[in-house]
Motif scaffolding. Structure first.
Motif, PDB file in Angstrom:
ATOM      1  N   ALA A  30       0.816  -1.212   0.000  1.00  0.00           N
ATOM      2  CA  ALA A  30       0.000   0.000   0.000  1.00  0.00           C
ATOM      3  C   ALA A  30       0.852   1.266   0.000  1.00  0.00           C
ATOM      4  O   ALA A  30       0.564   2.226  -0.733  1.00  0.00           O
ATOM      5  N   GLU A  31       1.911   1.290   0.806  1.00  0.00           N
ATOM      6  CA  GLU A  31       2.722   2.510   0.864  1.00  0.00           C
ATOM      7  C   GLU A  31       3.453   2.753  -0.453  1.00  0.00           C
ATOM      8  O   GLU A  31       3.502   3.893  -0.938  1.00  0.00           O
ATOM      9  N   ALA A  32       4.023   1.700  -1.025  1.00  0.00           N
ATOM     10  CA  ALA A  32       4.755   1.876  -2.289  1.00  0.00           C
ATOM     11  C   ALA A  32       3.815   2.342  -3.400  1.00  0.00           C
ATOM     12  O   ALA A  32       4.179   3.200  -4.213  1.00  0.00           O
ATOM     13  N   ILE A  33       2.604   1.786  -3.456  1.00  0.00           N
ATOM     14  CA  ILE A  33       1.640   2.225  -4.465  1.00  0.00           C
ATOM     15  C   ILE A  33       1.267   3.687  -4.236  1.00  0.00           C
ATOM     16  O   ILE A  33       1.170   4.481  -5.184  1.00  0.00           O
ATOM     17  N   THR A  34       1.075   4.050  -2.981  1.00  0.00           N
ATOM     18  CA  THR A  34       0.737   5.439  -2.654  1.00  0.00           C
ATOM     19  C   THR A  34       1.847   6.382  -3.079  1.00  0.00           C
ATOM     20  O   THR A  34       1.595   7.469  -3.628  1.00  0.00           O
ATOM     21  N   ARG A  35       3.096   6.003  -2.841  1.00  0.00           N
ATOM     22  CA  ARG A  35       4.219   6.861  -3.223  1.00  0.00           C
ATOM     23  C   ARG A  35       4.377   6.928  -4.743  1.00  0.00           C
ATOM     24  O   ARG A  35       4.773   7.975  -5.286  1.00  0.00           O
ATOM     25  N   MET A  36       4.081   5.842  -5.449  1.00  0.00           N
ATOM     26  CA  MET A  36       4.102   5.887  -6.921  1.00  0.00           C
ATOM     27  C   MET A  36       3.047   6.866  -7.415  1.00  0.00           C
ATOM     28  O   MET A  36       3.293   7.668  -8.334  1.00  0.00           O
ATOM     29  N   ARG A  37       1.878   6.815  -6.822  1.00  0.00           N
ATOM     30  CA  ARG A  37       0.819   7.758  -7.197  1.00  0.00           C
ATOM     31  C   ARG A  37       1.232   9.186  -6.919  1.00  0.00           C
ATOM     32  O   ARG A  37       1.035  10.088  -7.740  1.00  0.00           O
ATOM     33  N   SER A  38       1.818   9.418  -5.758  1.00  0.00           N
ATOM     34  CA  SER A  38       2.233  10.765  -5.376  1.00  0.00           C
ATOM     35  C   SER A  38       3.287  11.317  -6.329  1.00  0.00           C
ATOM     36  O   SER A  38       3.226  12.478  -6.747  1.00  0.00           O
ATOM     37  N   ALA A  39       4.237  10.472  -6.703  1.00  0.00           N
ATOM     38  CA  ALA A  39       5.371  10.946  -7.496  1.00  0.00           C
ATOM     39  C   ALA A  39       5.078  11.026  -8.986  1.00  0.00           C
ATOM     40  O   ALA A  39       5.571  11.939  -9.672  1.00  0.00           O
ATOM     41  N   TYR A  40       4.255  10.099  -9.538  1.00  0.00           N
ATOM     42  CA  TYR A  40       4.175   9.982 -10.994  1.00  0.00           C
ATOM     43  C   TYR A  40       2.763  10.100 -11.564  1.00  0.00           C
ATOM     44  O   TYR A  40       2.597  10.030 -12.786  1.00  0.00           O
ATOM     45  N   VAL A  41       1.761  10.280 -10.716  1.00  0.00           N
ATOM     46  CA  VAL A  41       0.391  10.395 -11.211  1.00  0.00           C
ATOM     47  C   VAL A  41      -0.208  11.754 -10.875  1.00  0.00           C
ATOM     48  O   VAL A  41      -0.742  12.435 -11.749  1.00  0.00           O
ATOM     49  N   LEU A  42      -0.116  12.149  -9.623  1.00  0.00           N
ATOM     50  CA  LEU A  42      -0.719  13.402  -9.199  1.00  0.00           C
ATOM     51  C   LEU A  42       0.066  14.602  -9.720  1.00  0.00           C
ATOM     52  O   LEU A  42       1.290  14.530  -9.910  1.00  0.00           O
ATOM     53  N   SER A  43      -0.625  15.693  -9.938  1.00  0.00           N
ATOM     54  CA  SER A  43       0.029  16.902 -10.416  1.00  0.00           C
ATOM     55  C   SER A  43       0.894  17.542  -9.338  1.00  0.00           C
ATOM     56  O   SER A  43       1.850  18.261  -9.645  1.00  0.00           O
ATOM     57  N   ALA A  44       0.583  17.280  -8.074  1.00  0.00           N
ATOM     58  CA  ALA A  44       1.386  17.778  -6.951  1.00  0.00           C
ATOM     59  C   ALA A  44       1.584  16.629  -5.965  1.00  0.00           C
ATOM     60  O   ALA A  44       0.634  15.893  -5.657  1.00  0.00           O
ATOM     61  N   PRO A  45       2.795  16.420  -5.464  1.00  0.00           N
ATOM     62  CA  PRO A  45       3.047  15.290  -4.567  1.00  0.00           C
ATOM     63  C   PRO A  45       2.320  15.444  -3.234  1.00  0.00           C
ATOM     64  O   PRO A  45       2.018  16.547  -2.788  1.00  0.00           O
ATOM     65  N   LEU A  46       2.047  14.306  -2.618  1.00  0.00           N
ATOM     66  CA  LEU A  46       1.394  14.299  -1.315  1.00  0.00           C
ATOM     67  C   LEU A  46       2.383  14.674  -0.213  1.00  0.00           C
ATOM     68  O   LEU A  46       3.588  14.424  -0.334  1.00  0.00           O
ATOM     69  N   ALA A  75      11.300  -4.189  -9.038  1.00  0.00           N
ATOM     70  CA  ALA A  75      12.658  -3.982  -9.544  1.00  0.00           C
ATOM     71  C   ALA A  75      13.602  -4.970  -8.869  1.00  0.00           C
ATOM     72  O   ALA A  75      13.267  -5.588  -7.855  1.00  0.00           O
ATOM     73  N   ARG A  76      14.782  -5.130  -9.424  1.00  0.00           N
ATOM     74  CA  ARG A  76      15.744  -6.088  -8.861  1.00  0.00           C
ATOM     75  C   ARG A  76      16.163  -5.731  -7.447  1.00  0.00           C
ATOM     76  O   ARG A  76      16.516  -6.610  -6.647  1.00  0.00           O
ATOM     77  N   ASP A  77      16.120  -4.443  -7.110  1.00  0.00           N
ATOM     78  CA  ASP A  77      16.530  -4.043  -5.765  1.00  0.00           C
ATOM     79  C   ASP A  77      15.388  -4.133  -4.755  1.00  0.00           C
ATOM     80  O   ASP A  77      15.537  -3.717  -3.606  1.00  0.00           O
ATOM     81  N   GLY A  78      14.240  -4.665  -5.182  1.00  0.00           N
ATOM     82  CA  GLY A  78      13.128  -4.840  -4.264  1.00  0.00           C
ATOM     83  C   GLY A  78      12.152  -3.685  -4.229  1.00  0.00           C
ATOM     84  O   GLY A  78      11.096  -3.801  -3.590  1.00  0.00           O
ATOM     85  N   THR A  79      12.458  -2.591  -4.882  1.00  0.00           N
ATOM     86  CA  THR A  79      11.525  -1.469  -4.942  1.00  0.00           C
ATOM     87  C   THR A  79      10.465  -1.742  -6.001  1.00  0.00           C
ATOM     88  O   THR A  79      10.574  -2.693  -6.786  1.00  0.00           O
ATOM     89  N   MET A  80       9.456  -0.890  -6.053  1.00  0.00           N
ATOM     90  CA  MET A  80       8.381  -1.083  -7.010  1.00  0.00           C
ATOM     91  C   MET A  80       8.738  -0.392  -8.325  1.00  0.00           C
ATOM     92  O   MET A  80       9.033   0.802  -8.349  1.00  0.00           O
ATOM     93  N   ALA A  81       8.707  -1.157  -9.411  1.00  0.00           N
ATOM     94  CA  ALA A  81       9.021  -0.603 -10.730  1.00  0.00           C
ATOM     95  C   ALA A  81       7.780  -0.071 -11.431  1.00  0.00           C
ATOM     96  O   ALA A  81       7.848   0.923 -12.153  1.00  0.00           O
TER      97      ALA A  81
END
Length: 346
Positions: A30-46, A75-81
């Motif tokens: 949930a947190e990684a998905i939320t941060r992906m949304r904040s960084a790459y979907v929303l016009s302004a980060p959370l 991703a290979r380093d365990g983060t969300m790609a």
């Protein structure tokens, strides 16, 4: 979804061999998905407070009892790609989505370091398949950018980027392995046009000046192009009755209703057919491999039948016929009947 990821989505490769490993998200994502949304979907980060709040709200919704489903690539380093998130909700049932379950595609995002690898396509495709096959969702909706819209049209969506929709249905019980879903013309598969060796001028001279209820095949002079099967109504015959008769006469198959209209096609007069036509294209459901193998073509009208993906028909038929074929296929996917009033102009 926003334009932030659109250029990447539109440019992704299609090859199945390059499809990355995709897994279903769990509450711990949930947190990684939320941060992906904040960084790459929303016009302004959370803010961090908003990230925590959204994470706390999303985590229980990603459980089997919740209404959120997501597919991710690691991703290979365990983060969300990459990730795709859909939210399931009830709607009033309709003919196009009889189960009354819909999903809003809420998030599609790819980390910049992992773009142009097909990740967005992979997570979206996997999520759509899960929602349709496991969650019994039949109506899908999303909004996207103009640049990303072609990707979603390839996946079956239609409409404007502000609101794109798609309906998908599970195969009926007992469908044989390998059976393929296709739109139909006169209860004949729109992806199995037949080669027609007839004579158009003599056919036109024996036809009424106004032909209604035609499905979409007319004879053509060798070397003949590929067409969908069809024919003209007899005097006093209803359109669906004509479909059943033509289907039996030309392929040996018996069409099974109830009738479902896919498209209305207005044919303009032209030199080789000096009258107007009105074609009604009906959905004949799915054919099994055994049904396809048992086709018995009427040699006076057709000499070959093939089953091909939609894109491969473009090179085998006139442009106006492929436009019609593509519109019929889209109508079957979306549940929205097509109307074409320019067929025969080109």
């Amino acid at each position: 979804m926003s334009a932030d990821m659109a250029p990447t989505a539109a440019a992704e490769p299609h090859g199945a061999a390059r499809r990355p490993p995709v897994r279903a998200a769990t509450p711990t994502d949930a947190e990684a998905i939320t941060r992906m949304r904040s960084a790459y979907v929303l016009s302004a980060p959370l803010t961090e407070d908003c990230v925590r709040q959204c994470t706390d709200e999303l985590a229980p919704r990603l459980t089997p009892e919740g209404n959120a489903r997501a597919s991710v690539v690691d991703a290979r380093d365990g983060t969300m790609a990459a990730c795709a998130l859909g939210l399931i909700h009830p709607v009033l049932a309709a003919l196009a989505y009889p189960r009354g379950r819909a999903a809003r595609m809420q998030i599609v995002a790819t980390h910049p370091d992992h773009r142009r690898r097909g990740y967005a396509r992979a997570v979206v495709s996997t999520l759509l398949d899960h929602l349709a096959d496991v969650e019994n969702v039949t109506l899908f909706e999303l909004h996207t950018s103009t640049e990303a819209a072609p990707l979603y049209r390839e996946l079956g969506f239609s409409g404007s980027p502000a609101l794109m929709r798609m309906t998908r249905h599970r195969p009926p019980a007992g469908l044989a392995p390998g059976a393929q879903p296709d739109s139909t013309c006169g209860c004949h598969r729109s992806s199995t046009p037949t080669h027609c060796p007839g004579r158009p001028r003599s056919y036109a001279s024996t036809s009424p000046t106004r032909t209604t209820g035609r499905s979409s095949c007319t004879p053509s002079t060798p070397p003949a192009p590929w067409h969908m099967i069809g024919g003209a109504m007899d005097l006093g015959e209803r359109p669906w009755d004509a479909v059943v008769r033509e289907c039996q006469e030309e392929t040996g198959m018996t069409a099974v209703g109830p009738p479902r209209l896919l498209a209305t096609v207005c044919g303009q007069p032209r030199e080789r057919r000096p009258y107007s036509t009105l074609q009604l294209v009906f959905d004949g459901g799915r054919l099994t491999d055994a049904q396809i193998g048992s086709l018995t073509l009427n040699a006076r009208e057709h000499d070959e039948a093939r089953v091909l993906p939609l894109a491969e028909w473009e090179a085998l038929m006139p442009a106006r016929d492929f436009v019609r074929l593509r519109a019929v296929e889209e109508a079957r996917r979306t549940g929205v009947a097509a109307y074409i009033d320019t067929w025969g102009n080109a």
